[in-house]
Design an enzyme around this catalytic site. Structure first.
Site, PDB file in Angstrom:
ATOM      1  N   CYS A 236     -20.650 -29.852 -16.571  1.00 41.40           N
ATOM      2  CA  CYS A 236     -21.291 -28.942 -15.609  1.00 41.40           C
ATOM      3  C   CYS A 236     -20.703 -27.537 -15.762  1.00 41.40           C
ATOM      4  CB  CYS A 236     -21.059 -29.457 -14.190  1.00 41.40           C
ATOM      5  SG  CYS A 236     -21.662 -28.314 -12.929  1.00 41.40           S
TER       6      CYS A 236
ATOM      7  N   LYS B 219      -2.531 -15.474  21.057  1.00 40.58           N
ATOM      8  CA  LYS B 219      -3.641 -14.708  20.498  1.00 40.58           C
ATOM      9  C   LYS B 219      -4.800 -14.609  21.480  1.00 40.58           C
ATOM     10  CE  LYS B 219      -3.565 -13.999  16.214  1.00 40.58           C
ATOM     11  NZ  LYS B 219      -3.369 -14.810  15.058  1.00 40.58           N
TER      12      LYS B 219
ATOM     13  N   LYS C 254       0.793  -7.595  20.179  1.00 47.85           N
ATOM     14  CA  LYS C 254       0.820  -8.027  18.775  1.00 47.85           C
ATOM     15  C   LYS C 254      -0.073  -7.068  18.000  1.00 47.85           C
ATOM     16  CE  LYS C 254       0.619 -11.962  15.702  1.00 47.85           C
ATOM     17  NZ  LYS C 254      -0.024 -11.282  14.587  1.00 47.85           N
TER      18      LYS C 254
ATOM     19  N   ASP D 257       4.843  25.136  11.247  1.00 53.66           N
ATOM     20  CA  ASP D 257       4.592  25.483   9.839  1.00 53.66           C
ATOM     21  C   ASP D 257       5.552  26.554   9.352  1.00 53.66           C
ATOM     22  OD1 ASP D 257       2.631  23.670   9.626  1.00 53.66           O
ATOM     23  OD2 ASP D 257       0.965  25.092   9.900  1.00 53.66           O
TER      24      ASP D 257
ATOM     25  N   CYS E 150     -26.188 -28.183 -12.991  1.00 55.51           N
ATOM     26  CA  CYS E 150     -26.360 -28.884 -14.269  1.00 55.51           C
ATOM     27  C   CYS E 150     -27.335 -30.057 -14.178  1.00 55.51           C
ATOM     28  CB  CYS E 150     -25.014 -29.376 -14.794  1.00 55.51           C
ATOM     29  SG  CYS E 150     -24.341 -30.748 -13.843  1.00 55.51           S
TER      30      CYS E 150
ATOM     31  N   CYS F 256     -20.766 -33.402  -7.803  1.00 54.34           N
ATOM     32  CA  CYS F 256     -21.570 -33.446  -9.020  1.00 54.34           C
ATOM     33  C   CYS F 256     -20.834 -34.353  -9.993  1.00 54.34           C
ATOM     34  CB  CYS F 256     -21.678 -32.034  -9.594  1.00 54.34           C
ATOM     35  SG  CYS F 256     -22.040 -31.983 -11.347  1.00 54.34           S
TER      36      CYS F 256
ATOM     37  N   SER G  79       6.838 -15.609   9.877  1.00 59.74           N
ATOM     38  CA  SER G  79       5.629 -15.458  10.689  1.00 59.74           C
ATOM     39  C   SER G  79       5.892 -16.049  12.068  1.00 59.74           C
ATOM     40  CB  SER G  79       4.455 -16.138  10.009  1.00 59.74           C
ATOM     41  OG  SER G  79       4.860 -17.327   9.435  1.00 59.74           O
ATOM     42  N   LEU G  80       4.897 -15.964  12.907  1.00 58.48           N
ATOM     43  CA  LEU G  80       5.036 -16.469  14.273  1.00 58.48           C
ATOM     44  C   LEU G  80       4.117 -17.662  14.455  1.00 58.48           C
ATOM     45  CD1 LEU G  80       4.801 -13.047  16.129  1.00 58.48           C
ATOM     46  CD2 LEU G  80       6.832 -14.489  16.005  1.00 58.48           C
TER      47      LEU G  80
ATOM     48  N   CYS H 155     -27.219 -32.048  -9.086  1.00 61.03           N
ATOM     49  CA  CYS H 155     -26.408 -30.826  -9.038  1.00 61.03           C
ATOM     50  C   CYS H 155     -27.302 -29.607  -9.305  1.00 61.03           C
ATOM     51  CB  CYS H 155     -25.298 -30.900 -10.091  1.00 61.03           C
ATOM     52  SG  CYS H 155     -24.422 -29.341 -10.306  1.00 61.03           S
TER      53      CYS H 155
ATOM     54  N   TYR I 283       9.353  -3.221  16.084  1.00 57.71           N
ATOM     55  CA  TYR I 283       9.417  -4.348  17.013  1.00 57.71           C
ATOM     56  C   TYR I 283      10.649  -5.226  16.829  1.00 57.71           C
ATOM     57  CZ  TYR I 283       6.947  -6.797  13.196  1.00 57.71           C
ATOM     58  OH  TYR I 283       6.562  -7.305  11.990  1.00 57.71           O
TER      59      TYR I 283
ATOM     60  N   GLU J  81       5.461  -2.507  12.433  1.00 61.12           N
ATOM     61  CA  GLU J  81       4.105  -2.582  11.920  1.00 61.12           C
ATOM     62  C   GLU J  81       3.589  -1.186  11.584  1.00 61.12           C
ATOM     63  OE1 GLU J  81       3.221  -5.823  12.036  1.00 61.12           O
ATOM     64  OE2 GLU J  81       1.036  -5.947  12.114  1.00 61.12           O
TER      65      GLU J  81
ATOM     66  N   GLU K  19       5.361  -8.223  24.393  1.00 60.59           N
ATOM     67  CA  GLU K  19       4.895  -6.986  23.771  1.00 60.59           C
ATOM     68  C   GLU K  19       3.560  -7.196  23.064  1.00 60.59           C
ATOM     69  OE1 GLU K  19       7.747  -6.714  20.032  1.00 60.59           O
ATOM     70  OE2 GLU K  19       8.836  -7.300  21.830  1.00 60.59           O
TER      71      GLU K  19
ATOM     72  N   ASP L  64       1.644  24.344  16.367  1.00 60.89           N
ATOM     73  CA  ASP L  64       1.566  23.933  14.960  1.00 60.89           C
ATOM     74  C   ASP L  64       1.971  25.091  14.052  1.00 60.89           C
ATOM     75  OD1 ASP L  64       0.664  21.644  16.000  1.00 60.89           O
ATOM     76  OD2 ASP L  64      -1.330  21.690  15.057  1.00 60.89           O
ATOM     77  N   ALA L  65       1.566  26.319  14.438  1.00 61.86           N
ATOM     78  CA  ALA L  65       1.864  27.482  13.593  1.00 61.86           C
ATOM     79  C   ALA L  65       3.375  27.716  13.519  1.00 61.86           C
ATOM     80  CB  ALA L  65       1.171  28.723  14.143  1.00 61.86           C
ATOM     81  N   GLU L  66       4.049  27.552  14.669  1.00 61.77           N
ATOM     82  CA  GLU L  66       5.510  27.734  14.663  1.00 61.77           C
ATOM     83  C   GLU L  66       6.177  26.666  13.792  1.00 61.77           C
ATOM     84  OE1 GLU L  66       7.232  29.310  18.777  1.00 61.77           O
ATOM     85  OE2 GLU L  66       5.519  27.968  19.029  1.00 61.77           O
TER      86      GLU L  66
ATOM     87  N   ARG M  98       5.767  -6.822   3.637  1.00 65.46           N
ATOM     88  CA  ARG M  98       6.247  -8.163   3.929  1.00 65.46           C
ATOM     89  C   ARG M  98       6.114  -9.081   2.704  1.00 65.46           C
ATOM     90  NH1 ARG M  98       3.512 -12.732   6.178  1.00 65.46           N
ATOM     91  NH2 ARG M  98       4.942 -14.004   7.393  1.00 65.46           N
TER      92      ARG M  98
ATOM     93  N   ASP N  65      -2.165  -5.220  15.201  1.00 64.55           N
ATOM     94  CA  ASP N  65      -2.972  -5.731  14.092  1.00 64.55           C
ATOM     95  C   ASP N  65      -2.871  -4.750  12.929  1.00 64.55           C
ATOM     96  OD1 ASP N  65      -4.583  -7.414  12.754  1.00 64.55           O
ATOM     97  OD2 ASP N  65      -6.422  -6.921  13.823  1.00 64.55           O
TER      98      ASP N  65
HETATM   99  S1  IVH Z   1       8.055 -10.246  15.595  1.00 66.20           S
HETATM  100  C1  IVH Z   1      10.490 -13.551  13.508  1.00 66.20           C
HETATM  101  N1  IVH Z   1       6.577  -8.664  17.053  1.00 66.20           N
HETATM  102  O1  IVH Z   1       2.894 -10.658  13.427  1.00 66.20           O
HETATM  103  C2  IVH Z   1       9.336 -12.865  14.132  1.00 66.20           C
HETATM  104  N2  IVH Z   1       5.671  -9.455  15.024  1.00 66.20           N
HETATM  105  O2  IVH Z   1       2.980 -13.627  12.659  1.00 66.20           O
HETATM  106  C3  IVH Z   1       9.023 -11.577  13.503  1.00 66.20           C
HETATM  107  N3  IVH Z   1       3.419  -8.623  14.538  1.00 66.20           N
HETATM  108  O3  IVH Z   1       3.589 -10.274  10.156  1.00 66.20           O
HETATM  109  C4  IVH Z   1       7.816 -10.927  14.004  1.00 66.20           C
HETATM  110  N4  IVH Z   1       3.206  -7.384  16.331  1.00 66.20           N
HETATM  111  O4  IVH Z   1       3.778  -8.115  11.402  1.00 66.20           O
HETATM  112  C5  IVH Z   1       6.653  -9.384  15.930  1.00 66.20           C
HETATM  113  N5  IVH Z   1       5.394  -7.222  18.449  1.00 66.20           N
HETATM  114  C6  IVH Z   1       5.476  -7.935  17.315  1.00 66.20           C
HETATM  115  C7  IVH Z   1       4.423  -7.974  16.391  1.00 66.20           C
HETATM  116  C8  IVH Z   1       4.563  -8.761  15.248  1.00 66.20           C
HETATM  117  C9  IVH Z   1       2.624  -7.792  15.209  1.00 66.20           C
HETATM  118  C10 IVH Z   1       3.058  -9.292  13.257  1.00 66.20           C
HETATM  119  C11 IVH Z   1       4.125  -9.166  12.208  1.00 66.20           C
HETATM  120  C12 IVH Z   1       4.088 -10.450  11.427  1.00 66.20           C
HETATM  121  C13 IVH Z   1       3.175 -11.297  12.216  1.00 66.20           C
HETATM  122  C14 IVH Z   1       3.881 -12.601  12.512  1.00 66.20           C
END
Ligand code: IVH
Length: 673
Positions: free
Chosen positions: A431, A313, A114, A35, A410, A425, A80-81, A407, A224, A172, A112, A31-33, A135, A116
């Site tokens: 109310c 999930k 998911k 810095d 009231c 109510c 979203s998925l 209610c 991802y 993420e 892969e 770390d010192a190097e 997003r 959080d």
């Molecule tokens: S792919 C078109 N891969 O899950 C698909 N999403 O419900 C694009 N997330 O808000 C998403 N890990 O942030 C993908 N390995 C992963 C993920 C991932 C977490 C989240 C992502 C998104 C949500 C989708």
């Protein structure tokens, strides 16, 4: 060595050591190097400010605080998925994929974790980080570039040379559990509030207006996938793309695997599930993606989610706690909602003290008594839920819940129609609870957007009989406000300014703000678009209301009932008299502002409408439809079996959307599937 060369050499060395430390976890120097190198660069840049560039490692920290985040429209939406909770659902996904690809054998998937955390999109132009955004609603996010620059594992400049001239890298932002614990012990030492869980802490850190605060938080990034990319030198599979992202300097999950067929998916799920606790970060499931990117394109999207990917999930966490009491909340439409008051319990990453029980039947169905030991469940972002009671632990001290006949706010009679699960109510706007909720709804962001008119204030205004109807808001003066609790002159003035500003609105917002039962934002927009003016809507009978696309008999009846109430018409007139105004006939264009003047090309078979219908809708909203794809095209709307136009759009790097996204651009909300 001239200054500029030394500066270049230092930057390259620092970024290399940074990557080794933060991404590869394999540092070569102390770390010192590190810095020492960093300070040398800082002092050279201080002497020669003309040499400072945005991708210099010294520029990660120290940008000035922002007044607010700017909006960023994503070049391709961040979708979203679809979720699966059971093996059957995963099997159904795999079957749909095989059918969609007419594939006889097993499909190759990339599997892969998911994560959080929070999804972000990083735009690199000429290999340099130009912009980073959250997003948001998937279409538009917030510009958090200054904050993302402080995340050490995000490269400010892509490594190697095989990168497209412009590319969005998606991934993420998250906190490792150990870093989260350290952050919280620091908060404790300082007597400051602790964060609830790593996800909330990461979100709070990323949304700081002062990047110097974000810089003190140990945020990490994991890539991802990619969004829009210009150029054609991209890998053919998702797993190769992840390897490419790693070559460009991004951290990618070490746990990603290429697996074959349904059995491969389920084995992966079981394997990761078993190791979940030993991973350094929180995950709430795994993600499966068809590995072949050309096959992904062929499968495309349904509504807001890809057909080629699935989130599998983990089951929601469950704990046992005591049901202390059941209280009643009175909503905007008078609905009485029983709410479980629980002995505080930590589940799914947060402390839960309340959970809605929906209605009386639900309480009977779950056989809940006050005083019972109950099972509470919560998964990730999902609202906590009381699953049921443990009757074996029931004592004689428990009490049955009885829905009140009056209610609790009231005293009006509570009625429950034979065909409804909800008790209401009957006090209407007499109310205070309903009046408060109606006012809060009227002022809410997506309605009249009166900033500063929150719950506490509405409570005082209604309880003090200062405001009875939304129209009364426009008669408020400084004097009335200044006498309220916690209301300084400045906030009173701000509120009056916000009320004044809200007078200029759109017809769709106004209709939504009225709080007519069963009329949400999307229906309000449909009504505004169809009738064009408030007077036409007021004059409409049920038959005319039924002509509005998406309006059925229940909605039409709710609107008719609302508008046949003299009190409601009076409030509408008072609002107009107070100066609430909008451009008649403009509602359509306002909600479809993204479409005006834009050039669309339609290709393939759309799932829910003919191409002709799509063309009519685009043109009605002020857009143009062209037959051929060119650099002048703004959006290519692709349906099933889209052919050469889609291919051309991809080579030109154009924005390709599906029917659901088109509807969204047009301001039409769709039920998610
Ligand atoms: S792919 C078109 N891969 O899950 C698909 N999403 O419900 C694009 N997330 O808000 C998403 N890990 O942030 C993908 N390995 C992963 C993920 C991932 C977490 C989240 C992502 C998104 C949500 C989708």
């Amino acid at each position: 060595m001239p200054f500029s060369e030394r500066v270049q050499a230092l930057r390259a060395a620092i970024e290399e050591h940074n990557h080794r430390y933060h991404v590869l976890d394999a540092p070569l120097i102390s770390d010192a190097e590190f810095d020492r190198l960093f300070r040398e660069l800082q002092s050279l840049e201080a002497e020669h400010p003309e040499l400072v560039t945005s991708d210099s490692p010294t520029q990660r920290v120290g940008a000035a605080p922002l007044p607010e985040f700017a909006a960023v429209v994503h070049a391709t939406p961040m979708l979203s998925l679809n979720n699966a909770f059971s093996e059957e659902e995963v099997a159904a996904f795999d079957r749909r994929v095989r059918d969609g690809l007419a594939s006889a054998g097993e499909v190759q998937y990339s599997a892969e974790p998911k994560f959080d955390g929070l999804a972000v999109s990083l735009t690199y132009e000429g290999g340099v980080l130009a912009r980073g955004a959250t997003r948001g609603d998937g279409w538009t996010g917030e510009d958090v570039t200054a904050n993302l620059r402080t995340v050490r594992s995000i490269p400010l400049r892509l490594h190697g040379s095989r990168w497209p001239p412009v590319i969005d890298v998606r991934g993420e932002v998250l906190l490792w559990r150990s870093d989260f614990e350290k952050m919280n012990s620091r908060q404790r030492e300082r007597g400051e509030k602790e964060f609830v869980n790593p996800r909330n802490a990461a979100a709070g850190s990323l949304r700081q207006l002062d990047p110097r605060i974000t810089a003190t938080r140990p945020l990490r990034f994991c890539a991802y996938g990619i969004g829009a990319a210009a150029g054609d030198d991209l890998p053919a599979t998702h797993s190769a793309l992840l390897d490419r992202l790693a070559q460009w300097g991004f951290p990618v999950a070490a746990e990603h695997r290429r697996v074959s067929g349904l059995s491969g998916l389920l084995e992966y799920y079981a394997g990761i599930g078993g190791r979940r606790q030993s991973l350094p970060y929180d995950i709430d499931g795994v993600v499966y993606k068809v590995d072949d990117l050309a096959a992904q394109d062929r499968l495309g999207f349904v509504s807001r989610a890809p057909r080629f990917a699935l989130a599998h999930k983990f089951p929601a966490e469950e704990v046992v706690t005591e049901l202390l009491d059941i209280s009643i909340q009175v909503g905007r439409t008078g609905a009485l909602t029983p709410v479980a008051r629980l002995a505080p319990v930590f589940v799914g990453g947060v402390t839960v003290t309340n959970a809605t029980l929906h209605n009386e039947d639900e309480i009977r169905r779950k056989d809940l008594c006050i005083g019972d030991a109950v099972i509470v469940r919560r998964a990730g972002d999902v609202i906590p839920e009381v699953v049921g009671a443990l009757p074996a632990r029931r004592t004689a001290a428990v009490r049955q819940f009885v829905m009140p006949t009056a209610c609790p706010v009231c005293g009006s009679r509570v009625v429950r129609q034979a065909d409804e699960a909800v008790a209401r109510c009957s006090g209407g706007l007499f109310c205070p609870a309903q009046r408060k909720q109606a006012l809060l709804h009227f002022a809410s962001r997506r309605a009249m957007d009166i900033e500063g008119l929150g719950e506490k204030l509405v409570e005082q205004l209604v309880d003090g009989a200062i405001v009875r109807t939304p129209a009364d808001l426009y008669r408020l003066g400084l004097l009335a406000l200044a006498n309220l609790e916690r209301m300084a002159d400045k906030s009173a003035n701000n509120l009056l300014a916000a009320i004044e500003q809200s007078k200029q609105t759109t017809l769709a917002r106004f209709i939504y703000a009225l709080g007519i039962r069963n009329v949400g934002e999307a229906t309000a927009r449909d009504l505004a678009r169809h009738f064009g003016s408030l007077d036409s809507l007021l004059a409409a009978d049920v038959a005319q209301l039924l002509q509005v696309p998406e309006v059925g008999p229940i909605v039409a009846e709710s609107i008719r009932q609302f508008l046949s109430e003299p009190h409601n018409l009076e409030v509408i007139e008072q609002l107009r008299a107070a100066g609430v105004t909008w451009q008649e006939g403009e509602a359509m264009v306002a909600s479809a502002g993204m479409v005006v003047g834009k050039v669309f090309v339609l290709t393939g078979t759309l799932p829910g409408m003919t191409r002709e219908a799509a063309r009519e809708r685009i043109e009605a909203a002020g857009g143009k439809v062209s037959a051929s794809v060119s650099t002048k095209t703004d959006f290519v709307v692709a349906g099933a079996d889209a052919g050469s136009k889609l291919a051309k759009a991809r080579t030109l790097g154009l924005t390709v959307i599906d029917e659901a996204q088109l509807l969204r651009l047009l301001g039409v909300e769709q039920a998610t599937q």
